[in-house]
Design a protein around this motif. Structure first.
Motif, short mmCIF file in Angstrom:
data_model
loop_
_atom_site.label_atom_id
_atom_site.label_comp_id
_atom_site.label_asym_id
_atom_site.label_seq_id
_atom_site.Cartn_x
_atom_site.Cartn_y
_atom_site.Cartn_z
N GLY A 1 0.77 -1.24 0.00
CA GLY A 1 0.00 0.00 0.00
C GLY A 1 0.80 1.28 0.00
N ILE A 2 2.11 1.21 0.11
CA ILE A 2 2.93 2.42 0.20
C ILE A 2 3.94 2.43 -0.94
CG2 ILE A 2 4.56 3.74 1.62
CD1 ILE A 2 3.38 2.46 4.07
N GLY A 3 4.02 3.54 -1.62
CA GLY A 3 5.03 3.70 -2.65
C GLY A 3 6.28 4.34 -2.09
N PRO A 4 7.43 4.11 -2.69
CA PRO A 4 8.67 4.73 -2.20
C PRO A 4 8.63 6.24 -2.38
CG PRO A 4 9.03 3.66 -4.32
CD PRO A 4 7.65 3.28 -3.89
N ASP A 5 9.31 6.94 -1.49
CA ASP A 5 9.37 8.39 -1.54
C ASP A 5 10.43 8.80 -2.57
OD1 ASP A 5 9.66 11.10 -1.09
OD2 ASP A 5 9.31 10.91 1.07
N PRO A 6 10.05 9.59 -3.58
CA PRO A 6 11.03 9.98 -4.59
C PRO A 6 12.05 10.99 -4.09
CG PRO A 6 8.94 11.07 -4.99
CD PRO A 6 8.70 10.09 -3.88
N ALA A 7 11.73 11.66 -2.95
CA ALA A 7 12.65 12.68 -2.43
C ALA A 7 13.91 12.02 -1.87
CB ALA A 7 11.96 13.49 -1.34
N GLU A 8 15.08 12.55 -2.26
CA GLU A 8 16.33 11.99 -1.78
C GLU A 8 16.60 12.39 -0.35
OE1 GLU A 8 21.11 12.14 -2.86
OE2 GLU A 8 19.61 12.66 -4.37
N GLY A 9 16.35 13.64 -0.02
CA GLY A 9 16.49 14.09 1.35
C GLY A 9 17.85 14.67 1.68
N VAL A 10 17.94 15.16 2.90
CA VAL A 10 19.17 15.78 3.39
C VAL A 10 19.97 14.75 4.18
CG1 VAL A 10 18.08 18.05 3.50
CG2 VAL A 10 18.02 16.56 5.51
N PRO A 11 21.25 15.04 4.45
CA PRO A 11 22.07 14.05 5.18
C PRO A 11 21.53 13.76 6.58
CG PRO A 11 23.44 15.72 4.14
CD PRO A 11 22.03 16.20 4.02
N HIS A 12 21.88 12.58 7.05
CA HIS A 12 21.51 12.16 8.40
C HIS A 12 22.73 12.28 9.30
CE1 HIS A 12 20.61 8.83 11.43
NE2 HIS A 12 19.71 9.75 11.64
#
Length: 459
Positions: free
Chosen positions: A400-411
């Motif tokens: 039911g959940i698709g992957p998030d296309p946003a790469e995001g900021v460092p952790h």
């Protein structure tokens, strides 16, 4: 953030509030083949929005406080039992007999963290109570995975055969799970008058949406305690009750005990004390296998009959229905049955999610469902029943959940979201709460206490 839209819809929330939620997307957290990061963010975000909604209602705010979900905080919280240290000591999360084992035709996973589960496993296998892991491995290698599953489960132990996603989809329990919503919401169960909580001071230093709520916590491992830990963060008086003959694992109790009190109370001997607590309770949360508490008069119907207007929240592994409705289960076992362990495995060996995401995610969903039920009850009256199941959360994760296309900021690493607290248990290093909204709490008002060290009374 489509996943949070799904969660909020399942909770019956106003879609017009979703723009109040924003996310800090971070790379390299909760990495997996399945969209674990997206599930975790959605569960925490929906919980924070439910809290902000209730807080705005009680404080008379013109708009719901803004919610921010930081993937780093969420990832730390979903690893809370692994990040906890007590006086510098790191707890053991799994016992030696809680693991994958090869069988003659595949794999089986067992859960034996508790002494009584270990004993039942060994009894079912015809082994002595002091049997070694090598002896268990030899015995399990002789039989089939499905036969082992049935034998151990029949003896009251915990073992689940490894299934592929397709094999689980063909199972009768999977069909029952798929027929249910992500969060089951039954309302109203009676015609009790609307129970409006006292208003909150809009100028208070900290907005505590659940302040004044009395929550009886009848849960164990791990989703239920996560839900009630969250309600405690938000200001509820959470009293965890355990049977005195069924003690909790100390480190696990510490991790999920922030903000709560802990008492022991056996039934039927402690019936009068329990009824006194129930008479002024707002919420009862149960986490035992479905039907296990009914003989004590603790079914939702029985509780509501004695306390009209109550919110009853239930969490289970497989759901309160279907051929596995009465079975015991844990996050690790649900991953194995539903095909997650195959999806996350490699080189012919099963794998696992990077955290016990089914437990933690379901816990935040359950807390959100309680908060939304309290909000709705203040308008409409009546008791409420909300249910969540790890297997249903697993279905959402896998289909039911698709992957998030946003790469995001460092952790920057989990240390950013860790705190240290002195307690009667020792010096604790622990994950900070991930539920965050403008003006809301940033930590618990009290540290965890030793198991069973409080009186069975409300504050």
């Amino acid at each position: 953030m489509t996943a949070i839209n799904d969660a909020w819809k399942a909770l019956g929330g106003d879609p017009g509030l979703l723009p109040r939620v924003s996310a800090v997307v971070r790379r390299d957290v909760l990495g997996a083949r399945l969209p674990v990061r997206e599930l975790a963010r959605a569960c925490v975000g929906a919980c924070a929005l439910a809290a902000a909604e209730l807080g705005a209602r009680r404080a008379g705010l013109a708009e719901v406080p803004a919610v921010t979900v930081d993937d780093g905080a969420v990832a730390a919280a979903f690893h809370s039992e692994r990040l906890l240290t007590v006086d510098g000591r790191t707890p053991d999360v799994f016992a030696p007999l809680s693991r994958f084992w090869r069988t003659a035709d595949g794999w089986v996973r067992t859960h034996a963290n508790y002494p009584h589960h270990r004993a039942r496993l060994l009894d079912a296998l015809g082994l002595a109570r002091d049997a070694t892991a090598e002896q268990v491995a030899a015995r399990l290698a002789e039989g089939s995975a499905l036969e082992t599953e049935e034998t151990v489960q029949g003896a009251g132990g915990l073992a689940v055969a490894l299934r592929t996603p397709a094999e689980w989809q063909a199972h009768a329990q999977a069909a029952e799970v798929a027929a249910r919503p992500l969060v089951e919401r039954e309302q109203p169960l009676d015609a009790a008058r609307a129970r409006v909580l006292p208003p909150l001071d809009p100028g208070a230093a900290v907005l505590l949406p659940a302040a004044g709520l009395r929550v009886l916590d009848l849960t164990r491992v791990l989703a239920g305690p996560v839900a009630t830990r969250t309600l405690a963060l938000l200001g509820a008086d959470v009293l965890r009750l355990d049977a005195p003959w069924l003690p909790e694992l100390p480190d696990q109790h510490a991790d999920t005990g922030f903000g709560k009190r802990s008492a022991t109370l056996g039934l039927p001997a402690g019936r009068d004390a329990f009824e006194e607590l129930l008479s002024t309770a707002d919420v009862v949360v149960t986490g035992y296998r479905p039907g296990a508490l009914d003989r004590f008069g603790l079914s939702p119907e029985a509780l509501v009959a004695r306390r009209p207007g109550l919110v009853v929240a239930q969490v289970s592994a497989w759901g309160a229905y279907g051929p596995w409705g009465g079975r015991r289960g844990f996050d690790s076992l649900v991953q194995v049955a539903t095909g997650i362990a195959v999806t996350e495995g490699s080189a012919g060996e099963p794998g696992a999610l990077p955290a016990q995401a089914l437990d933690h995610g379901t816990g935040y969903l359950l807390a959100a469902a309680v908060l939304r039920a309290v909000t709705e009850r203040s308008d409409e009256g009546g008791s409420r029943l909300v249910r969540a199941a790890l297997a249903r959360t697993a279905l959402w994760l896998t289909a039911g959940i698709g992957p998030d296309p946003a790469e995001g900021v460092p952790h920057p690493g989990p240390g950013t979201w860790l705190a240290e607290t002195d307690s009667a248990l020792g010096r604790l290093r622990h994950a900070r709460p991930p539920v965050s909204f403008t003006g809301g709490p940033t930590g618990w008002e009290r540290p965890p206490v030793p198991w069973g060290s409080d009186p069975a009374k409300w504050l």
